[in-house]
Write a protein that holds these residues in place. Structure first.
Motif, PDB file in Angstrom:
ATOM      1  N   ILE A   1      46.734  42.555  34.354  1.00  0.00           N
ATOM      2  CA  ILE A   1      46.159  41.609  33.388  1.00  0.00           C
ATOM      3  C   ILE A   1      44.770  42.072  33.001  1.00  0.00           C
ATOM      4  O   ILE A   1      43.902  42.266  33.855  1.00  0.00           O
ATOM      5  CB  ILE A   1      46.078  40.193  33.973  1.00  0.00           C
ATOM      6  N   LYS A   2      44.554  42.246  31.715  1.00  0.00           N
ATOM      7  CA  LYS A   2      43.217  42.497  31.166  1.00  0.00           C
ATOM      8  C   LYS A   2      42.817  41.250  30.373  1.00  0.00           C
ATOM      9  O   LYS A   2      43.492  40.849  29.433  1.00  0.00           O
ATOM     10  CB  LYS A   2      43.240  43.721  30.254  1.00  0.00           C
ATOM     11  N   ALA A   3      41.732  40.612  30.784  1.00  0.00           N
ATOM     12  CA  ALA A   3      41.251  39.421  30.093  1.00  0.00           C
ATOM     13  C   ALA A   3      40.294  39.806  28.971  1.00  0.00           C
ATOM     14  O   ALA A   3      39.737  40.911  28.947  1.00  0.00           O
ATOM     15  CB  ALA A   3      40.547  38.489  31.075  1.00  0.00           C
ATOM     16  N   SER A   4      40.108  38.905  28.048  1.00  0.00           N
ATOM     17  CA  SER A   4      39.114  39.118  26.990  1.00  0.00           C
ATOM     18  C   SER A   4      37.713  38.880  27.564  1.00  0.00           C
ATOM     19  O   SER A   4      37.548  38.223  28.596  1.00  0.00           O
ATOM     20  CB  SER A   4      39.359  38.157  25.825  1.00  0.00           C
ATOM     21  N   GLY A   5      36.713  39.429  26.892  1.00  0.00           N
ATOM     22  CA  GLY A   5      35.330  39.132  27.240  1.00  0.00           C
ATOM     23  C   GLY A   5      34.905  39.540  28.631  1.00  0.00           C
ATOM     24  O   GLY A   5      34.113  38.845  29.266  1.00  0.00           O
TER      25      GLY A   5
ATOM     26  N   LYS B   1      52.262  41.285  43.114  1.00  0.00           N
ATOM     27  CA  LYS B   1      50.917  41.820  43.288  1.00  0.00           C
ATOM     28  C   LYS B   1      50.277  41.940  41.903  1.00  0.00           C
ATOM     29  O   LYS B   1      50.780  42.644  41.028  1.00  0.00           O
ATOM     30  CB  LYS B   1      50.972  43.186  43.972  1.00  0.00           C
ATOM     31  N   ILE B   2      49.163  41.218  41.704  1.00  0.00           N
ATOM     32  CA  ILE B   2      48.541  41.102  40.387  1.00  0.00           C
ATOM     33  C   ILE B   2      47.168  41.760  40.401  1.00  0.00           C
ATOM     34  O   ILE B   2      46.324  41.445  41.252  1.00  0.00           O
ATOM     35  CB  ILE B   2      48.397  39.628  39.964  1.00  0.00           C
ATOM     36  N   ALA B   3      46.932  42.665  39.464  1.00  0.00           N
ATOM     37  CA  ALA B   3      45.607  43.237  39.231  1.00  0.00           C
ATOM     38  C   ALA B   3      45.022  42.544  38.014  1.00  0.00           C
ATOM     39  O   ALA B   3      45.565  42.648  36.916  1.00  0.00           O
ATOM     40  CB  ALA B   3      45.702  44.736  38.996  1.00  0.00           C
ATOM     41  N   PHE B   4      43.944  41.814  38.210  1.00  0.00           N
ATOM     42  CA  PHE B   4      43.353  40.967  37.164  1.00  0.00           C
ATOM     43  C   PHE B   4      41.955  41.486  36.861  1.00  0.00           C
ATOM     44  O   PHE B   4      41.076  41.460  37.711  1.00  0.00           O
ATOM     45  CB  PHE B   4      43.300  39.517  37.658  1.00  0.00           C
ATOM     46  N   TYR B   5      41.729  41.933  35.624  1.00  0.00           N
ATOM     47  CA  TYR B   5      40.438  42.473  35.204  1.00  0.00           C
ATOM     48  C   TYR B   5      39.764  41.453  34.294  1.00  0.00           C
ATOM     49  O   TYR B   5      40.202  41.213  33.167  1.00  0.00           O
ATOM     50  CB  TYR B   5      40.628  43.811  34.487  1.00  0.00           C
ATOM     51  N   GLY B   6      38.688  40.801  34.801  1.00  0.00           N
ATOM     52  CA  GLY B   6      38.026  39.751  34.041  1.00  0.00           C
ATOM     53  C   GLY B   6      36.519  39.829  34.159  1.00  0.00           C
ATOM     54  O   GLY B   6      35.969  40.775  34.732  1.00  0.00           O
ATOM     55  N   SER B   7      35.852  38.824  33.637  1.00  0.00           N
ATOM     56  CA  SER B   7      34.385  38.814  33.607  1.00  0.00           C
ATOM     57  C   SER B   7      33.797  38.599  35.001  1.00  0.00           C
ATOM     58  O   SER B   7      33.060  39.448  35.506  1.00  0.00           O
ATOM     59  CB  SER B   7      33.880  37.745  32.647  1.00  0.00           C
ATOM     60  N   SER B   8      34.115  37.468  35.632  1.00  0.00           N
ATOM     61  CA  SER B   8      33.663  37.245  37.005  1.00  0.00           C
ATOM     62  C   SER B   8      34.395  36.060  37.610  1.00  0.00           C
ATOM     63  O   SER B   8      34.581  35.030  36.957  1.00  0.00           O
ATOM     64  CB  SER B   8      32.149  36.984  37.064  1.00  0.00           C
TER      65      SER B   8
ATOM     66  N   LEU C   1      51.258  29.941  45.199  1.00  0.00           N
ATOM     67  CA  LEU C   1      52.682  30.191  44.968  1.00  0.00           C
ATOM     68  C   LEU C   1      53.143  31.520  45.574  1.00  0.00           C
ATOM     69  O   LEU C   1      54.291  31.919  45.388  1.00  0.00           O
ATOM     70  CB  LEU C   1      52.975  30.187  43.464  1.00  0.00           C
ATOM     71  N   GLY C   2      52.216  32.200  46.248  1.00  0.00           N
ATOM     72  CA  GLY C   2      52.587  33.432  46.935  1.00  0.00           C
ATOM     73  C   GLY C   2      52.173  34.713  46.241  1.00  0.00           C
ATOM     74  O   GLY C   2      52.410  35.806  46.777  1.00  0.00           O
ATOM     75  N   HIS C   3      51.556  34.627  45.066  1.00  0.00           N
ATOM     76  CA  HIS C   3      51.099  35.841  44.385  1.00  0.00           C
ATOM     77  C   HIS C   3      49.842  36.380  45.075  1.00  0.00           C
ATOM     78  O   HIS C   3      48.999  35.616  45.544  1.00  0.00           O
ATOM     79  CB  HIS C   3      50.811  35.542  42.911  1.00  0.00           C
ATOM     80  N   ARG C   4      49.710  37.698  45.091  1.00  0.00           N
ATOM     81  CA  ARG C   4      48.547  38.351  45.691  1.00  0.00           C
ATOM     82  C   ARG C   4      47.690  38.938  44.574  1.00  0.00           C
ATOM     83  O   ARG C   4      48.102  39.885  43.912  1.00  0.00           O
ATOM     84  CB  ARG C   4      48.989  39.442  46.659  1.00  0.00           C
ATOM     85  N   VAL C   5      46.502  38.358  44.390  1.00  0.00           N
ATOM     86  CA  VAL C   5      45.663  38.703  43.240  1.00  0.00           C
ATOM     87  C   VAL C   5      44.435  39.487  43.689  1.00  0.00           C
ATOM     88  O   VAL C   5      43.720  39.080  44.612  1.00  0.00           O
ATOM     89  CB  VAL C   5      45.216  37.437  42.484  1.00  0.00           C
ATOM     90  N   THR C   6      44.205  40.616  43.032  1.00  0.00           N
ATOM     91  CA  THR C   6      42.937  41.330  43.153  1.00  0.00           C
ATOM     92  C   THR C   6      42.203  41.185  41.836  1.00  0.00           C
ATOM     93  O   THR C   6      42.746  41.520  40.770  1.00  0.00           O
ATOM     94  CB  THR C   6      43.144  42.820  43.462  1.00  0.00           C
ATOM     95  N   PHE C   7      40.979  40.642  41.898  1.00  0.00           N
ATOM     96  CA  PHE C   7      40.185  40.397  40.697  1.00  0.00           C
ATOM     97  C   PHE C   7      39.081  41.446  40.628  1.00  0.00           C
ATOM     98  O   PHE C   7      38.275  41.586  41.546  1.00  0.00           O
ATOM     99  CB  PHE C   7      39.583  38.994  40.734  1.00  0.00           C
ATOM    100  N   TYR C   8      39.048  42.180  39.519  1.00  0.00           N
ATOM    101  CA  TYR C   8      38.055  43.234  39.312  1.00  0.00           C
ATOM    102  C   TYR C   8      37.011  42.739  38.316  1.00  0.00           C
ATOM    103  O   TYR C   8      37.344  42.359  37.189  1.00  0.00           O
ATOM    104  CB  TYR C   8      38.734  44.494  38.771  1.00  0.00           C
ATOM    105  N   GLU C   9      35.749  42.737  38.735  1.00  0.00           N
ATOM    106  CA  GLU C   9      34.679  42.251  37.859  1.00  0.00           C
ATOM    107  C   GLU C   9      33.494  43.221  37.857  1.00  0.00           C
ATOM    108  O   GLU C   9      33.111  43.745  38.908  1.00  0.00           O
ATOM    109  CB  GLU C   9      34.219  40.861  38.268  1.00  0.00           C
TER     110      GLU C   9
END
Length: 377
Positions: free
Chosen positions: A84-88, A2-9, A32-40
């Motif tokens: 995961i915290k992305a740049s920008g 379970k992946i929490a991904f914080y990015g631009s959009s 590949l079976g990962h469950r991603v929530t993207f926060y923008e």
């Protein structure tokens, strides 16, 4: 995982050059079976200029551009196996980094994913108290979308435990050959927003060659070019939605990639445009940067120009037949070696190995602590 991904959009490419990269990577990771929530964050009018609906391969959470909303979504990092915290990201990046990493569970993987390493490293190098620089030793790894050994070495020198490049690639479901469209007819097309770190190179590699070859047609797509002086044979069409990128790429005789200055200097940093164009079967002319031959073979799969004169000379000698042959060769190469499915396998292996290593370290520490307690008793 379970992946929490914080990015631009994820849903908007408007003033968001990382959108194609995020979409390709996250779609492939989901496969590949990962469950991603993207926060923008809802900033820069991106939500008013969405070009895709929320996808079925990721959960998208859009939050208001307020500190309260940021803290609320950051707290949800506690539910993830990988944070995961992305740049920008574009709204309170330093605070977001601190909040999400503080919320992450001790056993979760903590990752900084840099989609503009040259710019980030330029900020970190002279600033020992920079929040990201202070955080690096506590993160499990840094991932970057380019830069090769120079970027890896720089991050390790700043305290990162591990740094790996995960290069841009092709998503064949979104970028692929289509029929040409007359509205994009030209001898050379360039698609890119007007940015300070790119403008001088656009002048040198695109606008100056256009002025020297008035008989050729040049097509300029991207935001921000209004009011820019250019010769009469350049047609500025403004923002081009992602749904039109394939047609934009395949219709002109050739399309041009112009790296931002920092990317060109760093090298090993192919832009998403390189793979978008190749995936559509377009003939690509690119400015020179070290590492091109790792992705496409110069002269056969891509044409390389070191300055505007090279661009003009390449264009004047380029026949439609040769342009088509280069496009076909580029398409075959990227489908064979450079898809996001390939990159996702690399990330999946990194996550698995890091999770196993982290669990083993925690178990060893717990055992050591238990042993010490038993001896004391």
């Amino acid at each position: 995982m379970k992946i929490a991904f914080y990015g631009s959009s994820l849903t908007s490419a408007y003033w968001n050059g990382a959108a194609t990269y995020y979409r390709g990577m996250i779609r492939a990771l989901a496969g590949l079976g990962h469950r991603v929530t993207f926060y923008e964050p809802d900033v820069y009018d991106r939500q008013k200029n969405r070009d895709i609906d929320p996808p079925d391969w990721a959960r998208v959470v859009v939050y208001d551009g307020t500190i309260e909303a940021l803290r609320a979504v950051a707290a949800q990092a506690a539910e993830a196996d990988v944070v995961i915290k992305a740049s920008g990201v574009g709204f309170e990046d330093d605070l977001l980094l601190a909040e999400v990493m503080a919320a992450a569970r001790p056993q979760a993987l903590r990752i900084f994913w840099d989609v503009d390493a040259p710019a980030t490293l330029a900020d970190l190098a002279p600033a020992p108290d920079h929040p990201l620089r202070r955080a690096l030793p506590d993160l499990d790894m840094v991932l970057t979308y380019g830069g090769g050994d120079p970027v890896v070495s720089a991050y390790r020198a700043l305290g990162a435990k591990a740094c790996m490049p995960i290069y841009n690639a092709l998503d064949p479901e979104t970028h692929h050959p289509v029929a040409p469209e007359p509205r994009f007819a030209a001898d050379l097309g360039f698609l890119g927003n007007r940015l300070p770190d790119r403008e001088a190179r656009v002048e040198a590699f695109f606008l100056e060659p256009a002025a020297r070859t008035p008989g050729a047609r040049f097509l300029l797509g991207g935001s921000g070019w209004g009011g820019k002086p250019m010769s009469a044979n350049v047609r500025d069409i403004g923002h081009v939605p992602t749904r039109d990128h394939n047609a934009f790429n395949v219709t002109p005789k050739a399309v041009l990639n112009i790296s931002r200055a920092s990317m060109a200097e760093t090298g090993f940093s192919p832009a998403t445009r390189v793979f978008e164009a190749a995936g559509a079967g377009a003939c690509l002319i690119t400015d020179y940067w070290e590492g091109i031959d790792l992705f496409l073979l110069p002269g056969q799969e891509v044409l390389v120009a070191r300055d505007g004169q090279d661009v003009a000379e390449i264009l004047s000698g380029l026949t439609p037949e040769r342009a088509q042959a280069i496009g076909r060769a580029a398409l075959a190469r990227v489908l064979r070696e450079h898809t996001y499915a390939d990159r996702a396998l690399q990330v999946d292996q990194l996550l698995t190995e890091a999770a196993v290593a982290k669990a083993a370290t925690a178990a060893a520490k717990a055992k050591t602590g238990l042993g010490a307690g038993e001896r004391a008793a």
